[in-house]
Write an enzyme that holds these catalytic residues in place. Structure first.
Site, PDB file in Angstrom:
ATOM      1  CG  ASP A 156     -56.203  23.057  -8.382  1.00  0.00           C
ATOM      2  OD1 ASP A 156     -55.764  22.362  -7.448  1.00  0.00           O
ATOM      3  OD2 ASP A 156     -55.578  23.232  -9.450  1.00  0.00           O
ATOM      4  CG  ASP A 211     -50.006  19.454 -11.355  1.00  0.00           C
ATOM      5  OD1 ASP A 211     -50.720  19.070 -10.423  1.00  0.00           O
ATOM      6  OD2 ASP A 211     -50.103  20.571 -11.884  1.00  0.00           O
TER       7      ASP A 211
HETATM    8  C1  9PG Z   1     -53.471  25.426 -12.431  1.00  0.00           C
HETATM    9  C2  9PG Z   1     -52.890  24.080 -12.019  1.00  0.00           C
HETATM   10  C3  9PG Z   1     -53.619  22.897 -12.692  1.00  0.00           C
HETATM   11  C4  9PG Z   1     -53.114  21.581 -12.097  1.00  0.00           C
HETATM   12  C5  9PG Z   1     -53.248  21.624 -10.586  1.00  0.00           C
HETATM   13  C6  9PG Z   1     -52.470  22.813 -10.029  1.00  0.00           C
HETATM   14  O1  9PG Z   1     -46.996  22.314  -5.809  1.00  0.00           O
HETATM   15  N1  9PG Z   1     -46.841  22.852  -6.902  1.00  0.00           N
HETATM   16  O2  9PG Z   1     -45.759  23.360  -7.236  1.00  0.00           O
HETATM   17  C7  9PG Z   1     -47.918  22.860  -7.802  1.00  0.00           C
HETATM   18  C8  9PG Z   1     -47.845  23.495  -9.012  1.00  0.00           C
HETATM   19  C9  9PG Z   1     -48.924  23.462  -9.877  1.00  0.00           C
HETATM   20  C10 9PG Z   1     -50.069  22.819  -9.500  1.00  0.00           C
HETATM   21  C11 9PG Z   1     -50.129  22.198  -8.301  1.00  0.00           C
HETATM   22  C12 9PG Z   1     -49.060  22.224  -7.427  1.00  0.00           C
HETATM   23  O3  9PG Z   1     -51.107  22.719 -10.392  1.00  0.00           O
HETATM   24  O4  9PG Z   1     -52.825  20.448  -9.983  1.00  0.00           O
HETATM   25  O5  9PG Z   1     -53.842  20.491 -12.620  1.00  0.00           O
HETATM   26  O6  9PG Z   1     -55.013  22.990 -12.507  1.00  0.00           O
HETATM   27  O7  9PG Z   1     -52.981  24.005 -10.608  1.00  0.00           O
HETATM   28  O8  9PG Z   1     -52.778  26.475 -11.852  1.00  0.00           O
END
Ligand code: 9PG
Length: 494
Positions: A291, A352
């Site tokens: 990730d 997400d």
């Molecule tokens: C773990 C999460 C989960 C999730 C991933 C990722 O841009 N944003 O605000 C944002 C928030 C959370 C996020 C991605 C982007 O989640 O996609 O499935 O693994 O990390 O922390």
């Protein structure tokens, strides 16, 4: 820089664009609409490519790798990069008086780029995207059905919670292949091998117990990131990607504060990444969700300035693949999409999902549609239907539960429609004990694999994305359309 002038009036055209990474928007919109860009600059690194942002202007649309313009007769123009391993391809379509100007700029070594006028845009998009996939040796293994801890336990996940769910899944004979532990088990960002106290155990203890229950163990890592508080950063401050002023570059703001990313042009960083992937694979995790991968490709000052961003990213991902092994299943997330082809088995193709439909204030007032919401996830993954030629698409989890969720019946079924349409991975995060009869039935339906669907048309849309597919139609608007309720999905009658 190649440039084309199209003799079509801008008022007649729609544009199909895809944002840079998993969480960036992808859309199908009238060309004269405005492409929105987040008002908050700190979102640019985490949701977009800061070196090629959405335009923020009416009549000007930017897209990464692939761009299509659609006439009312379904014909039009399609442009697509034919290699993305070390070069980013940036497209821009600009309404210009009575015509449209299209430009294509390359960041990195020159690569072949296709540009075609076609009577059938859908067919041309699919053909060119398949070409790109073939040339980059796309990996498209069989899709998997995954239980993931994130969307109900978030960072409060415990070893026991994962095992309780795995036991229940086995008792109920739920057809999951993989049980994947997400964020929350690690001592700090970067310190993946040391446990966090609240996790209530060591992640090393999980694989044997999951395997006993008949599941493939999966683990989340954000392998390029390091928190300022981490041992990784303390031990190797010189390994971080830097800003112009020479200090480590903050690359995002999750986890309650800024964090840094590794400079993957350093051989010792690549060694560390290889070892990390080899270690967790050795612990018994053949499935890895990798990730926040965008970090390694951000603009910044690198140890070896002769290596471009796309190449630096790819070197980091290659080291992870080498450490995990050829037969590991790697899911990319928060990742530059085309630059990952051939190295990942699956890829998140949207923001997400969340247990709510829309985060309207963030999307409409702050111009940010890359944040977690069911609407954003559906919207973006549908406009990337053709990317199944690059990897197994992962449109994110089904939310079947009614507790701990603000989604209504119609919205849950739209999410099911998304999974059915996109094909690819199936995933769920629901605490299984929260599911009653209808909840379990919906979960089982969401775990039924399907082949990716094709759009029926790109000349109509119920909500800024590709909504009309051969098997069914989505209505992402807040009002009824075509007899479909707001936020709804309807299968076509046979
Ligand atoms: C773990 C999460 C989960 C999730 C991933 C990722 O841009 N944003 O605000 C944002 C928030 C959370 C996020 C991605 C982007 O989640 O996609 O499935 O693994 O990390 O922390």
């Amino acid at each position: 820089m190649p440039e084309w002038t199209l003799p079509s009036s801008p008022t007649d055209l729609r544009v199909l664009v895809s944002g840079y990474q998993s969480w960036s928007e992808a859309e199908l919109r009238p060309l004269l609409d405005r492409q929105s860009v987040p008002l908050m600059p700190w979102r640019w690194q985490q949701g977009h490519d800061p070196a090629f942002l959405p335009s923020g202007e009416a009549g000007v649309w930017r897209s990464h790798t692939l761009l299509a313009l659609i006439r009312p007769d379904g014909g039009g123009w399609v442009g697509c990069a034919l290699d993305a391993a070390s070069t980013f391809t940036h497209w821009e379509a600009r309404a210009d008086g009575n015509g449209v100007r299209v430009t294509c700029t390359l960041e990195g070594p020159p690569v072949e780029v296709a540009w075609e006028e076609t009577p059938d845009v859908i067919g041309a998009v699919e053909r060119l995207s398949a070409d790109l996939g073939r040339r980059m040796n796309a990996r498209t293994p069989a899709p998997l059905r995954v239980w993931c801890s994130w969307y109900s336990y978030y960072r409060n996940v415990t070893l026991d919670a994962v095992l309780d769910n795995a036991r229940l899944a086995r008792e109920l004979d739920l057809p999951f292949d993989v049980f994947q532990l997400d964020d929350g088990f690690q001592a700090d960002l970067g310190d993946w091998l040391e446990p966090r106290l609240s996790f209530g155990g060591h992640v090393q203890d999980l694989p044997a117990r999951l395997a006993e229950l008949g599941f493939t163990p999966g683990l989340w890592l954000a392998p390029f990131l390091a928190a300022p508080t981490s041992r990784l950063f303390r031990d190797h401050p010189d390994w971080m990607l830097r800003g112009e002023d020479g200090s480590p570059l903050p690359v995002g703001h999750n986890w309650g504060g800024p964090y840094f990313t590794l400079d993957t042009t350093r051989p010792e960083v690549l060694d560390w990444l290889r070892d990390l992937a080899r270690t967790v694979r050795g612990w018994g995790f053949p499935y890895l969700k990798l990730d926040f991968l965008y970090g390694a490709a951000l603009p910044g000052v690198r140890h070896d300035p002769s290596v471009g961003r796309a190449q630096a990213y790819r070197n980091g991902l290659t080291a992870l693949r080498e450490g995990a092994g050829e037969d590991a299943f790697l899911l990319g997330c928060g990742a530059p999409l085309a630059a990952s082809i051939g190295l990942v088995d699956a890829m998140r193709t949207g923001p997400d999902v969340a247990p709510l439909w829309d985060d309207e204030s963030r999307r409409l007032w702050l111009g940010d549609a890359s944040g977690p919401s069911t609407r954003n996830a559906v919207h973006t993954s549908l406009a990337r239907w053709y990317q199944h030629a690059w990897y197994q698409p992962d449109p994110d989890v089904m939310i079947a539960r009614r507790e701990l969720s603000l989604l209504g019946h119609t919205e849950r079924h739209t999410l099911l429609g998304l999974l059915d349409t996109v094909g690819g991975l199936r995933a769920s995060s629901d605490p299984i004990e929260l599911l009653d009869g209808p909840g379990l039935e919906l979960l089982r339906a969401s775990l039924r694999l399907s082949t990716p669907e094709r759009p029926r048309t790109l000349t109509q849309s119920f909500g800024g994305t590709v909504t009309h597919f051969t098997r069914g139609t989505f209505n992402l608007l807040d009002v009824p359309a075509g007899g479909i309720p707001p936020h709804g999905y309807r299968e076509r009658e046979a």
